[in-house]
Design an enzyme around this catalytic site. Structure first.
Site, PDB file in Angstrom:
ATOM      1  N   LYS A   1       5.355  -0.818 102.658  1.00 55.46           N
ATOM      2  CA  LYS A   1       6.130  -0.753 101.411  1.00 55.46           C
ATOM      3  C   LYS A   1       7.237   0.307 101.523  1.00 55.46           C
ATOM      4  O   LYS A   1       8.114   0.174 102.348  1.00 55.46           O
ATOM      5  CB  LYS A   1       5.193  -0.502 100.235  1.00 55.46           C
ATOM      6  CG  LYS A   1       3.873  -1.262 100.304  1.00 55.46           C
ATOM      7  CD  LYS A   1       4.052  -2.775 100.329  1.00 55.46           C
ATOM      8  CE  LYS A   1       2.704  -3.458 100.188  1.00 55.46           C
ATOM      9  NZ  LYS A   1       2.564  -4.705 100.842  1.00 55.46           N
TER      10      LYS A   1
ATOM     11  N   ASP B   1      -5.034   5.714  96.899  1.00 58.97           N
ATOM     12  CA  ASP B   1      -3.969   4.853  97.409  1.00 58.97           C
ATOM     13  C   ASP B   1      -2.715   5.162  96.585  1.00 58.97           C
ATOM     14  O   ASP B   1      -2.648   4.855  95.395  1.00 58.97           O
ATOM     15  CB  ASP B   1      -4.380   3.386  97.261  1.00 58.97           C
ATOM     16  CG  ASP B   1      -3.334   2.425  97.828  1.00 58.97           C
ATOM     17  OD1 ASP B   1      -2.147   2.804  97.913  1.00 58.97           O
ATOM     18  OD2 ASP B   1      -3.694   1.274  98.144  1.00 58.97           O
TER      19      ASP B   1
ATOM     20  N   ARG C   1      -4.685   3.171 122.173  1.00 48.69           N
ATOM     21  CA  ARG C   1      -5.567   2.967 121.010  1.00 48.69           C
ATOM     22  C   ARG C   1      -6.078   4.309 120.491  1.00 48.69           C
ATOM     23  O   ARG C   1      -6.488   4.430 119.349  1.00 48.69           O
ATOM     24  CB  ARG C   1      -6.739   2.032 121.367  1.00 48.69           C
ATOM     25  CG  ARG C   1      -7.709   1.810 120.216  1.00 48.69           C
ATOM     26  CD  ARG C   1      -8.559   0.540 120.356  1.00 48.69           C
ATOM     27  NE  ARG C   1      -9.116   0.362 121.668  1.00 48.69           N
ATOM     28  CZ  ARG C   1     -10.157   1.049 122.178  1.00 48.69           C
ATOM     29  NH1 ARG C   1     -10.757   1.962 121.449  1.00 48.69           N
ATOM     30  NH2 ARG C   1     -10.573   0.806 123.397  1.00 48.69           N
TER      31      ARG C   1
ATOM     32  N   TYR D   1      -5.893  -2.579  94.449  1.00 47.59           N
ATOM     33  CA  TYR D   1      -5.235  -3.675  95.180  1.00 47.59           C
ATOM     34  C   TYR D   1      -6.263  -4.756  95.569  1.00 47.59           C
ATOM     35  O   TYR D   1      -7.407  -4.426  95.932  1.00 47.59           O
ATOM     36  CB  TYR D   1      -4.535  -3.096  96.423  1.00 47.59           C
ATOM     37  CG  TYR D   1      -4.017  -4.146  97.362  1.00 47.59           C
ATOM     38  CD1 TYR D   1      -2.984  -4.988  96.963  1.00 47.59           C
ATOM     39  CD2 TYR D   1      -4.570  -4.324  98.620  1.00 47.59           C
ATOM     40  CE1 TYR D   1      -2.516  -5.983  97.828  1.00 47.59           C
ATOM     41  CE2 TYR D   1      -4.101  -5.296  99.480  1.00 47.59           C
ATOM     42  CZ  TYR D   1      -3.083  -6.126  99.069  1.00 47.59           C
ATOM     43  OH  TYR D   1      -2.623  -7.096  99.912  1.00 47.59           O
TER      44      TYR D   1
HETATM   45  N1  PLP Z   1      -2.307  -0.863  98.711  1.00 49.93           N
HETATM   46  C1  PLP Z   1      -1.442  -1.371  97.846  1.00 49.93           C
HETATM   47  C2  PLP Z   1      -1.214  -0.676  96.552  1.00 49.93           C
HETATM   48  C3  PLP Z   1      -0.760  -2.550  98.146  1.00 49.93           C
HETATM   49  O1  PLP Z   1       0.104  -3.075  97.252  1.00 49.93           O
HETATM   50  C4  PLP Z   1      -1.001  -3.185  99.394  1.00 49.93           C
HETATM   51  C5  PLP Z   1      -0.296  -4.438  99.751  1.00 49.93           C
HETATM   52  O2  PLP Z   1       0.365  -5.050  98.965  1.00 49.93           O
HETATM   53  C6  PLP Z   1      -1.930  -2.616 100.260  1.00 49.93           C
HETATM   54  C7  PLP Z   1      -2.558  -1.447  99.901  1.00 49.93           C
HETATM   55  C8  PLP Z   1      -2.233  -3.257 101.592  1.00 49.93           C
HETATM   56  O3  PLP Z   1      -1.220  -2.984 102.488  1.00 49.93           O
HETATM   57  P1  PLP Z   1      -0.909  -3.929 103.761  1.00 49.93           P
HETATM   58  O4  PLP Z   1      -0.414  -5.220 103.221  1.00 49.93           O
HETATM   59  O5  PLP Z   1       0.099  -3.139 104.523  1.00 49.93           O
HETATM   60  O6  PLP Z   1      -2.199  -4.085 104.488  1.00 49.93           O
END
Ligand code: PLP
Length: 372
Positions: A188, A163, A38, A91
């Site tokens: 992704k 992000d 961890r 998101y």
């Molecule tokens: N940021 C973006 C732009 C996303 O599209 C997503 C998920 O679709 C996330 C963060 C969250 O990622 P996770 O699903 O791996 O937690």
């Protein structure tokens, strides 16, 4: 034995043994090795180094999901009384964190549309702890003027988080814009094959120490097998991104000329409102686009149901093309007013363009659109 493995092993271990107590104490006190997964694991550290190198930061930290990365990075840097300025187009999971979790801890969050740079600057001017951005955005692919906003936030002593999932480390370079913490959902493009759930933050000290500490406490660390698969994905990241960029541009042009499509949202098209800024700031326009079908919700649903090569699925950024209706997926939880504000219409389709032969994708869209 002569010869070493080209591919690093997966260290499926939760704990580490020591020759003597002094060594163990040294690791606990000085963070000089491994003690418990961890805290750190060699397979995770290996992929962290690769991602840090790609983004140009000294450190990266691996998480069990993009949301674990986002929530840990944000919670590591705010406390009661602090103020976050962010955009409405973040998101959905991040919005939930900002909108439902943080206010409960006495953190104030202000939202501005991401393209209203002057309004965001005015909010920054009022003072803030964090500027939280996402670019390009979901599902309309708006491209935010990150460098302008980042320097204004820094002038106020704030930290800037971005992000950058939709761009991947190949299509934009936030380190050059002064971003303090770059975040990726590794689920992704970094993983790239729809087989891992993963997240990363990239930053320098002291941010990395603080986030590492909070990851240890909250516990949302990446597991070794995910680290291994993500590292394998990274080996083809640049190759895949070039193909994603090429395919998405071809699909966007095809859709823009199609009589049954009323709008295409792709920053590579000159008609996109952020084409100029994307051309200046990004080295590729990416594999994500959205489009509006010349029909209502049900007609759009019929188009979705006729897709064959392109899979009806949520998520994005992998080798296989995926499509969904934001209204029933990513933006299902939003009120009709909030959806309208976000530009999510009932006939909107989000498409994650994969790396298949592009004509196959165009043919698939063409036959699906024939239904209306
Ligand atoms: N940021 C973006 C732009 C996303 O599209 C997503 C998920 O679709 C996330 C963060 C969250 O990622 P996770 O699903 O791996 O937690």
């Amino acid at each position: 034995m002569k010869g070493k493995p080209v591919i690093p092993p997966v260290y499926m271990t939760a704990t580490y043994k020591f020759d003597n107590s002094d060594d163990l104490i040294d690791v606990v006190q000085n963070h000089s090795g491994y003690i418990y997964s961890r805290w750190d694991n060699p397979s995770v550290v290996e992929v962290e180094h690769a991602v840090a190198h790609l983004e140009g930061y000294d450190h990266a930290l691996g998480f069990s999901s993009g949301m674990a990365a986002i929530s840990t990075a944000v919670l590591a840097h705010v406390q009661t009384g602090d103020r976050i300025v962010t955009t409405r187009e973040i998101y959905g999971g991040t919005f939930e964190l900002m909108n439902t979790v943080l206010p409960g801890f006495g953190v104030d969050v202000t939202y501005v549309n991401c393209w209203k740079t002057d309004e965001i600057l005015a909010e920054i001017d009022k003072g803030l702890t964090l500027l939280y951005l996402e670019s390009p955005t979901n599902p309309l692919l708006r491209v935010v003027d990150v460098p302008t906003l980042a320097s204004a936030a820094h002038a106020k002593g704030a930290l800037v988080l971005l992000d950058a999932t939709f761009a991947s480390p190949i299509n934009q370079h936030p380190v050059q814009w002064g971003v303090d913490v770059v975040i990726h959902s590794g689920t992704k493009y970094l993983g790239g094959h729809h087989d891992v759930t993963a997240g990363f933050v990239c930053c320098n000290k002291p941010c990395s120490d603080r986030i590492w500490n909070r990851r240890k406490i909250f516990g949302g660390v990446m597991d070794p097998m995910t680290a291994f698969l993500t590292l394998r994905g990274l080996q083809t990241l640049e190759l895949r991104m070039h193909k994603h960029n090429q395919n998405a541009m071809a699909v966007a042009r095809f859709l823009a000329a199609h009589p049954k499509v009323t709008a295409v949202h792709y920053p590579g098209l000159p008609a996109h409102p952020d084409h100029k800024i994307a051309s200046a700031r990004m080295t590729g326009f990416g594999g994500m686009l959205s489009f509006e079908v010349a029909s209502d919700f049900d007609g759009t649903k019929q188009v979705m149901d006729r897709l064959k090569t392109i899979k009806l699925a949520t998520s994005l950024g992998g080798v296989t093309s995926l499509a969904n209706q934001p209204l029933t997926n990513t933006h299902a939880a939003l009120s009709p007013e909030a959806r309208e504000k976000a530009g999510v219409s009932e006939n909107l389709v989000r498409l994650s363009v994969g790396v298949e032969a592009v004509q196959t994708l165009i043919d698939d869209l063409n036959q699906a659109l024939d239904v209306i």
